[in-house]
Design a protein around this motif. Structure first.
Motif, PDB file in Angstrom:
ATOM      1  N   ALA A  59       0.808  -1.219   0.000  1.00  0.00           N
ATOM      2  CA  ALA A  59       0.000   0.000   0.000  1.00  0.00           C
ATOM      3  C   ALA A  59       0.842   1.270   0.000  1.00  0.00           C
ATOM      4  O   ALA A  59       0.513   2.239  -0.675  1.00  0.00           O
ATOM      5  CB  ALA A  59      -0.947  -0.010   1.203  1.00  0.00           C
ATOM      6  N   LYS A  60       1.943   1.299   0.747  1.00  0.00           N
ATOM      7  CA  LYS A  60       2.768   2.516   0.823  1.00  0.00           C
ATOM      8  C   LYS A  60       4.237   2.123   0.908  1.00  0.00           C
ATOM      9  O   LYS A  60       4.862   2.169   1.972  1.00  0.00           O
ATOM     10  CB  LYS A  60       2.357   3.336   2.046  1.00  0.00           C
ATOM     11  N   THR A  78      -3.538  -3.841   6.549  1.00  0.00           N
ATOM     12  CA  THR A  78      -2.130  -4.027   6.887  1.00  0.00           C
ATOM     13  C   THR A  78      -1.595  -2.855   7.696  1.00  0.00           C
ATOM     14  O   THR A  78      -2.085  -1.731   7.599  1.00  0.00           O
ATOM     15  CB  THR A  78      -1.265  -4.155   5.609  1.00  0.00           C
ATOM     16  N   TRP A  79      -0.591  -3.139   8.478  1.00  0.00           N
ATOM     17  CA  TRP A  79       0.085  -2.105   9.270  1.00  0.00           C
ATOM     18  C   TRP A  79       0.571  -0.982   8.359  1.00  0.00           C
ATOM     19  O   TRP A  79       0.394   0.198   8.645  1.00  0.00           O
ATOM     20  CB  TRP A  79       1.262  -2.751  10.008  1.00  0.00           C
ATOM     21  N   ASN A  80       1.169  -1.352   7.244  1.00  0.00           N
ATOM     22  CA  ASN A  80       1.708  -0.366   6.311  1.00  0.00           C
ATOM     23  C   ASN A  80       0.616   0.462   5.642  1.00  0.00           C
ATOM     24  O   ASN A  80       0.844   1.622   5.283  1.00  0.00           O
ATOM     25  CB  ASN A  80       2.537  -1.090   5.237  1.00  0.00           C
ATOM     26  N   ILE A  93     -11.134   3.843  -0.880  1.00  0.00           N
ATOM     27  CA  ILE A  93     -10.425   3.699   0.396  1.00  0.00           C
ATOM     28  C   ILE A  93      -9.351   2.614   0.365  1.00  0.00           C
ATOM     29  O   ILE A  93      -8.249   2.786   0.902  1.00  0.00           O
ATOM     30  CB  ILE A  93     -11.424   3.376   1.535  1.00  0.00           C
ATOM     31  N   ALA A  94      -9.629   1.481  -0.262  1.00  0.00           N
ATOM     32  CA  ALA A  94      -8.789   0.286  -0.078  1.00  0.00           C
ATOM     33  C   ALA A  94      -7.387   0.467  -0.633  1.00  0.00           C
ATOM     34  O   ALA A  94      -7.164   1.150  -1.638  1.00  0.00           O
ATOM     35  CB  ALA A  94      -9.461  -0.922  -0.726  1.00  0.00           C
ATOM     36  N   GLY A  95      -6.430  -0.180   0.040  1.00  0.00           N
ATOM     37  CA  GLY A  95      -5.081  -0.301  -0.467  1.00  0.00           C
ATOM     38  C   GLY A  95      -4.984  -1.485  -1.409  1.00  0.00           C
ATOM     39  O   GLY A  95      -5.783  -2.429  -1.349  1.00  0.00           O
ATOM     40  N   ALA A 120       0.769  -6.791  17.008  1.00  0.00           N
ATOM     41  CA  ALA A 120       1.702  -7.198  18.062  1.00  0.00           C
ATOM     42  C   ALA A 120       3.093  -7.454  17.499  1.00  0.00           C
ATOM     43  O   ALA A 120       4.105  -7.116  18.126  1.00  0.00           O
ATOM     44  CB  ALA A 120       1.175  -8.451  18.763  1.00  0.00           C
ATOM     45  N   ALA A 121       3.152  -8.040  16.290  1.00  0.00           N
ATOM     46  CA  ALA A 121       4.452  -8.323  15.686  1.00  0.00           C
ATOM     47  C   ALA A 121       5.194  -7.033  15.354  1.00  0.00           C
ATOM     48  O   ALA A 121       6.413  -6.928  15.581  1.00  0.00           O
ATOM     49  CB  ALA A 121       4.262  -9.167  14.432  1.00  0.00           C
ATOM     50  N   PHE A 122       4.487  -6.046  14.829  1.00  0.00           N
ATOM     51  CA  PHE A 122       5.154  -4.780  14.496  1.00  0.00           C
ATOM     52  C   PHE A 122       5.532  -3.996  15.746  1.00  0.00           C
ATOM     53  O   PHE A 122       6.577  -3.347  15.787  1.00  0.00           O
ATOM     54  CB  PHE A 122       4.266  -3.952  13.569  1.00  0.00           C
TER      55      PHE A 122
END
Length: 460
Positions: A262-263, A319-321, A363-365, A445-447
Motif C-alpha cells: 500500500a505505501k 495491513t500495518w503499512n 479507500i482500499a489499499g 503485536a508483531a510490528f
C-alpha cells in the motif's frame, strides 16, 4: 460503462467445463490449485492434471487452519482453527469458470481457484469468498446485482538498479537521491516497458481476464491496470485476485518485481484499490440511471457507505503499512466523505453519461483482500438502502480541508472499531468478526515488538 455481458464459464456445469478445457488443452500436464486466505494471500499446491476431476467433484483436501494464518503464514492460535481442533481438513472445490491455462509456466500447466467446504459439504464460513457470496445473495434477494470494476495500482521494482539509500529495492525510473520526478500518464513510461505490458495484456486475454486500460501513475515506476465492469460480482473479485498474480508473474519473467504494497515509499503516492459499482435490476438496467428514483437510491447507497466506513476500514486497509498511505493531499482518502467528480473523497461519483451512473469507492489499499473489500462495500450499500440513510453534504473542493469524519489512521484503532461494530456482526457474523480481528491483532503485536532501524540509529 463497458459491461461484460456475454455468457461466461461461471454458468457452466463443472464437469462440462473440465471436459471442454481438457479438450481444448490436451497437452496440460499439471495444475496449480489456488485459494485466497484471510489476508488476500494466495495459497495452494501443485498437482498432476489427473487430480482436476476430484477438484470439480469431492474437492481437494486443505486444512481449514489456512484461514487462521497471519500475513507471514504463521498460526494465530486465538482464531481457534489450529491444533485445538485437531487441525482438521476442509474440502476445497473448484470455482466454476476459474479453470485457466498458466501462460508463463515452463511446462503446460492449468490453474484453478478453490473455495472451502466443511465436512458436511456446506460452505466454510471462514473463507473470504464465502463471506462475499453471502452478501451477494442478500443483494440478489433484494432484486439487485452489483456490477463492478476493479482498478489496481502497483510499483515495478528493478533489483538490478542500485538500491535506495535505505536499502529498499529501487523502482524503475527512481533516482537514488535528489528530487523525485513526476511524470503522470506518461506514454513513454509504458513504451519503455512495452514487453511487460504486452505480456500482461496477452496473458490476461489467454486467461479470460477483462483487462481494460493501463496507465503510468503518479510516481516513478508506479502503474495501474483497470478491469472492465462485470455484472457478476464474484467473478469480478476472482479477476482482482488473478490480476495481481498475473502482474507479479509477468514482472518476475522480465527480471522485475511487482509490488502491491500500500505505501512502499513515504515521499510518493501509495498503491490504491479502487472499485466502481452500479446496481442492476432484474432486467439488467442500472438503477442509478433511473430518472425518477436513481439519484435517491444512489444517495442511500452512499449514505450507507459513509455510515459504515469507519467500522469497515480494517477490511479496506488490513495491513500495518496501509495506514501510512492515508495521508492528507495524497489522493488516498482520510475521511468518510463523498462528492461528485472529486478524487479527494472516500466515495466519488465519476463524471459519466446517465446510463453509466456509478460510485467509485477509493479507500482500499492494493494489498487488501478483494473478496472482503467487495463484501464490505456491498454490505454498506445494503445498509444504506434498507435504512434509507441520507449522506452528509457532498464535498465540493478539497476533502482534506473539510471537517468530515476522520477515518482511523492506525491499525489498532481500526481493529477496535471493527470488533465492536454491530454492522460488521450483521454483515459477516460474529465468528468472522472475531477471526479477522484476532489475525490483525497478531499483526499489530508483531510490528510493535520490532525495534526499527531508525530507533537504533537514533538512540543506540
Amino acid at each position: 460503462m463497458d459491461i461484460l455481458s456475454e455468457p461466461t464459464a461461471a454458468h457452466l456445469d463443472g464437469a462440462s467445463e473440465l471436459e471442454r478445457f481438457l479438450a481444448a488443452h490436451p497437452d496440460i500436464e499439471a495444475v496449480e490449485y489456488l485459494i485466497t486466505d484471510s489476508n488476500g494471500v494466495l495459497r495452494g499446491k501443485w498437482a498432476p492434471v489427473e487430480s482436476l476431476k476430484k477438484a470439480f467433484t469431492d474437492g481437494i483436501n486443505f486444512p481449514v487452519s489456512m484461514f487462521g494464518l497471519d500475513v507471514w503464514g504463521r498460526e494465530v492460535m486465538e482464531t481457534g482453527l489450529h491444533v485445538e481442533t485437531g487441525d482438521r481438513d476442509g474440502f476445497c472445490k473448484a470455482v466454476p469458470g476459474s479453470l485457466r491455462i498458466v501462460p508463463w509456466a515452463e511446462r503446460p500447466t492449468a490453474q484453478v481457484l478453490l473455495t472451502m467446504h466443511a465436512e458436511r459439504g456446506e460452505p466454510f464460513d471462514g473463507d473470504p469468498r464465502v463471506c462475499l457470496q453471502r452478501i451477494v445473495d442478500r443483494m440478489t434477494a433484494m432484486g439487485l446485482t452489483p456490477c463492478c470494476a476493479i482498478e489496481l495500482e502497483f510499483y515495478l521494482l528493478d533489483p538490478k538498479l542500485p538500491p535506495m539509500p535505505n536499502g529498499m529495492m529501487s523502482p524503475v525510473y527512481r533516482a537514488t537521491s535528489g528530487p523525485t520526478p513526476q511524470n503522470m500518464y506518461a506514454l513513454e513510461d509504458l513504451a519503455e516497458y512495452r514487453a511487460v505490458f504486452s505480456d500482461i495484456w496477452d496473458y490476461g486475454k489467454q486467461q479470460g481476464l477483462p483487462i481494460d486500460t493501463m496507465v503510468s501513475e503518479a510516481a516513478p515506476g508506479q502503474f495501474e491496470v483497470n478491469l472492465k465492469h462485470r455484472a457478476e460480482p464474484m467473478a469480478a473479485a476472482d479477476d482482482g485476485v488473478m490480476l495481481r498474480r498475473l502482474v507479479v508473474e509477468v514482472a518476475r519473467k522480465h527480471g522485475l518485481k511487482a509490488s502491491f504494497m500500500a505505501k512502499p515509499f513515504m515521499d510518493v503516492a501509495g498503491n490504491g484499490f479502487h472499485v466502481h459499482v452500479s446496481l442492476l435490476d432484474a432486467l439488467g438496467h442500472n438503477v442509478f440511471a433511473d430518472p425518477v428514483t436513481g439519484e435517491g437510491k444512489l444517495k442511500h447507497c452512499i449514505g450507507g457507505l459513509i455510515d459504515t466506513m469507519n467500522a469497515a476500514t480494517l477490511l479496506f486497509v488490513p495491513t500495518w503499512n496501509g495506514y501510512r498511505r492515508m495521508q492528507p493531499g495524497s489522493y488516498a482518502p482520510t475521511t468518510a466523505s463523498w462528492g461528485y467528480n472529486n478524487r479527494s473523497v472516500g466515495v466519488r461519483i465519476p463524471a459519466s453519461p446517465a446510463e453509466a451512473r456509478r460510485l467509485e469507492h477509493r479507500i482500499a489499499g492494493a494489498d487488501a483482500n478483494p473478496y472482503l473489500v467487495l463484501a464490505a462495500i456491498f454490505a454498506g450499500m445494503i445498509e444504506g438502502l434498507e435504512r434509507e440513510i441520507t449522506p452528509p453534504p457532498a464535498i465540493v473542493r478539497n476533502a482534506y480541508d473539510e471537517p468530515a469524519q476522520r477515518l482511523p489512521d492506525a491499525m489498532d484503532d481500526a481493529i477496535r472499531l471493527f470488533e465492536r461494530s454491530e454492522f460488521i456482526r450483521r454483515a459477516m457474523g460474529v465468528e468472522y468478526r472475531s477471526l479477522f480481528a484476532h489475525l490483525k491483532k497478531a499483526e499489530v503485536a508483531a510490528f510493535e515488538a520490532e525495534i526499527t532501524p531508525l530507533e537504533r540509529t537514533t538512540y543506540l
